[in-house]
Design a protein around this motif. Structure first.
Motif, PDB file in Angstrom:
ATOM      1  N   LYS A   1       0.834  -1.193   0.000  1.00  0.00           N
ATOM      2  CA  LYS A   1       0.000   0.000   0.000  1.00  0.00           C
ATOM      3  C   LYS A   1       0.872   1.247   0.000  1.00  0.00           C
ATOM      4  N   VAL A   2       0.424   2.266  -0.731  1.00  0.00           N
ATOM      5  CA  VAL A   2       1.152   3.532  -0.774  1.00  0.00           C
ATOM      6  C   VAL A   2       0.905   4.281   0.528  1.00  0.00           C
ATOM      7  N   GLU A   3       1.936   4.369   1.351  1.00  0.00           N
ATOM      8  CA  GLU A   3       1.833   5.091   2.620  1.00  0.00           C
ATOM      9  C   GLU A   3       2.353   6.518   2.492  1.00  0.00           C
ATOM     10  N   ASN A   4       3.385   6.708   1.680  1.00  0.00           N
ATOM     11  CA  ASN A   4       3.926   8.048   1.455  1.00  0.00           C
ATOM     12  C   ASN A   4       3.198   8.667   0.255  1.00  0.00           C
ATOM     13  N   VAL A   5       1.972   9.099   0.493  1.00  0.00           N
ATOM     14  CA  VAL A   5       1.140   9.636  -0.587  1.00  0.00           C
ATOM     15  C   VAL A   5       1.759  10.897  -1.180  1.00  0.00           C
ATOM     16  N   ALA A   6       2.380  11.714  -0.335  1.00  0.00           N
ATOM     17  CA  ALA A   6       2.967  12.972  -0.809  1.00  0.00           C
ATOM     18  C   ALA A   6       4.047  12.711  -1.854  1.00  0.00           C
ATOM     19  N   LEU A   7       4.868  11.689  -1.622  1.00  0.00           N
ATOM     20  CA  LEU A   7       5.939  11.359  -2.563  1.00  0.00           C
ATOM     21  C   LEU A   7       5.370  10.932  -3.907  1.00  0.00           C
ATOM     22  N   PHE A   8       4.394  10.031  -3.883  1.00  0.00           N
ATOM     23  CA  PHE A   8       3.806   9.548  -5.129  1.00  0.00           C
ATOM     24  C   PHE A   8       3.055  10.666  -5.854  1.00  0.00           C
ATOM     25  N   THR A   9       2.425  11.557  -5.094  1.00  0.00           N
ATOM     26  CA  THR A   9       1.721  12.683  -5.714  1.00  0.00           C
ATOM     27  C   THR A   9       2.699  13.610  -6.421  1.00  0.00           C
ATOM     28  N   GLU A  10       3.817  13.904  -5.754  1.00  0.00           N
ATOM     29  CA  GLU A  10       4.836  14.768  -6.357  1.00  0.00           C
ATOM     30  C   GLU A  10       5.401  14.140  -7.626  1.00  0.00           C
ATOM     31  N   ALA A  11       5.688  12.832  -7.563  1.00  0.00           N
ATOM     32  CA  ALA A  11       6.247  12.146  -8.727  1.00  0.00           C
ATOM     33  C   ALA A  11       5.248  12.097  -9.877  1.00  0.00           C
TER      34      ALA A  11
ATOM     35  N   SER B   1      10.794   6.986   4.665  1.00  0.00           N
ATOM     36  CA  SER B   1       9.562   6.761   5.421  1.00  0.00           C
ATOM     37  C   SER B   1       9.311   5.287   5.710  1.00  0.00           C
ATOM     38  N   GLY B   2      10.040   4.398   5.018  1.00  0.00           N
ATOM     39  CA  GLY B   2       9.800   2.970   5.192  1.00  0.00           C
ATOM     40  C   GLY B   2       8.625   2.465   4.380  1.00  0.00           C
ATOM     41  N   CYS B   3       8.135   3.270   3.447  1.00  0.00           N
ATOM     42  CA  CYS B   3       7.000   2.885   2.605  1.00  0.00           C
ATOM     43  C   CYS B   3       7.422   1.750   1.669  1.00  0.00           C
ATOM     44  N   GLU B   4       6.770   0.589   1.799  1.00  0.00           N
ATOM     45  CA  GLU B   4       7.128  -0.567   0.973  1.00  0.00           C
ATOM     46  C   GLU B   4       6.849  -0.305  -0.503  1.00  0.00           C
ATOM     47  N   ALA B   5       5.798   0.454  -0.792  1.00  0.00           N
ATOM     48  CA  ALA B   5       5.467   0.753  -2.184  1.00  0.00           C
ATOM     49  C   ALA B   5       6.582   1.566  -2.837  1.00  0.00           C
ATOM     50  N   SER B   6       7.213   2.448  -2.060  1.00  0.00           N
ATOM     51  CA  SER B   6       8.326   3.246  -2.587  1.00  0.00           C
ATOM     52  C   SER B   6       9.508   2.350  -2.933  1.00  0.00           C
ATOM     53  N   ASP B   7       9.819   1.427  -2.021  1.00  0.00           N
ATOM     54  CA  ASP B   7      10.936   0.514  -2.274  1.00  0.00           C
ATOM     55  C   ASP B   7      10.678  -0.336  -3.514  1.00  0.00           C
ATOM     56  N   ALA B   8       9.424  -0.800  -3.664  1.00  0.00           N
ATOM     57  CA  ALA B   8       9.084  -1.624  -4.822  1.00  0.00           C
ATOM     58  C   ALA B   8       9.178  -0.823  -6.113  1.00  0.00           C
TER      59      ALA B   8
END
Length: 432
Positions: A325-335, A381-388
């Motif tokens: 699950k995307v936990e760091n929503v701000a990062l994905f939104t910016e990208a 942030s430890g967001c698994e979705a970011s690592d993936a």
């Protein structure tokens, strides 16, 4: 992407491009390929050995108990239709059409292929193909070879995926394995025998190499969840069926959007829009349609009926691992916003490709991927979705390097399409 044309308009523009005399032969072939893919739902094949739970899995997707267990019905295709119809191809190649679905009437007939049209909502998005054989190894191999050429997403039904199944699966091209799921059907039975967790653990390394992912589904429970006027959501989720159905549809949508992105880029490259070309008056015939399937399947014998197994008490199926699950929503939104801004400008550049313009465009795409790698690498942030997603960016970066080596208008357009797909992936992860 600035081209906000509807999906139907894109298909019409491709049809118009195909009748344009100015289009080169190679481009015409690619346009036909895109049109064939976009003019039909995503094709999902249900594969596996005899009595592996294929029919019940199909019933789960259809939301009704249509296909009988362990019947002698042949390979069957399920497509959308406003009314129920049945097209029967006999072993001698003769074809009969019926305005109702009566499977019991086929019990004593030598049927080679069956096509069913019915108003099941899911069939508006995917076609289903249940592949049936008589159990002989050579026929099983031939059936799999035949099916994979007509498959976008594969579901392999099994209880343990033993060595014999692994051998047959090894024939499947790697390009399809990225869009394939191993389904441990009858998961309630396996759970009652206390072997489900062991099977999942034993198959972990195999699934990592050979499939997109694994799902355990108590198919009987999943079908029962659809009995009545409403779906019993809790029961459907507990069966494992909801997770599988959701992932298949998500995968289908992702592939479909990638095809439309490719079509948009193709149309921009060849300036083949509906205002410049004449639209054809009839829908083109698909290269791999049901008639061809029926003819080739005419030599496929049907399996013999098997005895009804003893009922097993319903057992909740443990949840299988899903996409992080995307936990760091701000990062994905910016990208996502970055790719939207960059994508719009790159699409404009791709629309005016010419001598000396391809290399700078590819370099801009490379810079965009490198920016995303830097952005996601800084996430703590430890967001698994970011690592993936960093792994996906690494693959995209490698592909960009190859495009730089190839150079030319084609690789430049492919580089832009890859960026659009990355953006689409992030949007779908955020929406999941």
């Amino acid at each position: 992407m600035k081209d906000h044309s509807s999906d139907e308009t894109v298909i019409e523009r491709l049809q118009g491009a195909l009748i344009s005399e100015a289009m080169p032969k190679s481009a015409r072939q690619y346009a036909q390929h895109l049109l064939n893919r976009l003019s039909q739902p995503v094709r999902v094949s249900v594969l596996g050995a005899r009595r592996s739970g294929k029919s019940e899995l199909v019933n789960m997707f259809l939301g009704r108990r249509l296909m009988p267990k362990d019947s002698n019905l042949p390979t069957t295709e399920f497509v959308w239709g406003e009314h129920e119809t049945m097209t029967v191809t006999a072993a001698d190649g003769s074809i009969k059409e019926f305005d109702t679905i009566d499977l019991e009437s086929l019990a004593d007939q030598d049927v080679a292929f069956l096509k069913l049209e019915l108003p099941a909502e899911i069939l508006k998005r995917i076609n289903l193909l249940e592949v049936v054989t008589n159990g002989a190894l050579s026929e099983f191999e031939s059936a799999v070879d035949w099916a994979v050429r007509r498959t976008d997403i594969a579901l392999w039904c099994s209880q343990d995926f033993g060595e014999s199944e692994q051998t047959i699966w090894s024939r499947v091209p790697d390009s399809l394995k990225d869009h394939a799921f191993l389904v441990l059907t009858k998961a309630d039975v396996l759970s009652a025998k206390k072997v489900l967790s062991k099977h999942v653990a034993d198959l972990e390394s195999i699934v990592a190499e050979e499939f997109h992912s694994l799902f355990a589904v108590a198919t009987l429970q999943a079908v029962r969840a659809h009995e009545g006027d409403r779906v019993n959501e809790a029961k459907f989720h507990a069966s494992g069926g909801a997770a599988l159905a959701s992932e298949v549809l998500r995968h289908a949508e992702r592939g479909r959007r990638a095809d439309f992105d490719s079509a948009h880029m193709f149309l921009m490259r060849y300036r083949a829009n509906s205002a410049e070309t004449v639209r054809p008056h009839s829908k083109p015939r698909l290269v791999e349609d049901s008639d061809e399937r029926a003819a080739e399947a005419a030599s496929t014998p049907a399996p013999e009926p098997a005895p009804e197994p003893a009922p097993v008490p319903e057992t909740p199926v443990p949840d299988m691992p899903s996409a992080p699950k995307v936990e760091n929503v701000a990062l994905f939104t910016e990208a996502t916003r970055f790719l939207k801004r960059r994508g719009d400008s790159l699409c404009e550049a791709a629309n005016s490709l010419g001598e000396g313009k391809a290399k700078p465009l590819i370099e801009k795409c490379v810079d965009a991927v490198e920016h995303l790698v830097d952005l996601f690498s800084q996430d703590e942030s430890g967001c698994e979705a970011s690592d993936a997603f960093i792994d996906e960016l690494a693959e995209a970066s490698d592909m960009m390097v190859l495009m730089q080596v190839e150079d030319g208008d084609g690789p430049a357009a492919d580089a832009v399409t890859l960026l659009l797909q990355l953006r689409r992936d992030m949007e779908m992860q955020m929406a999941a």
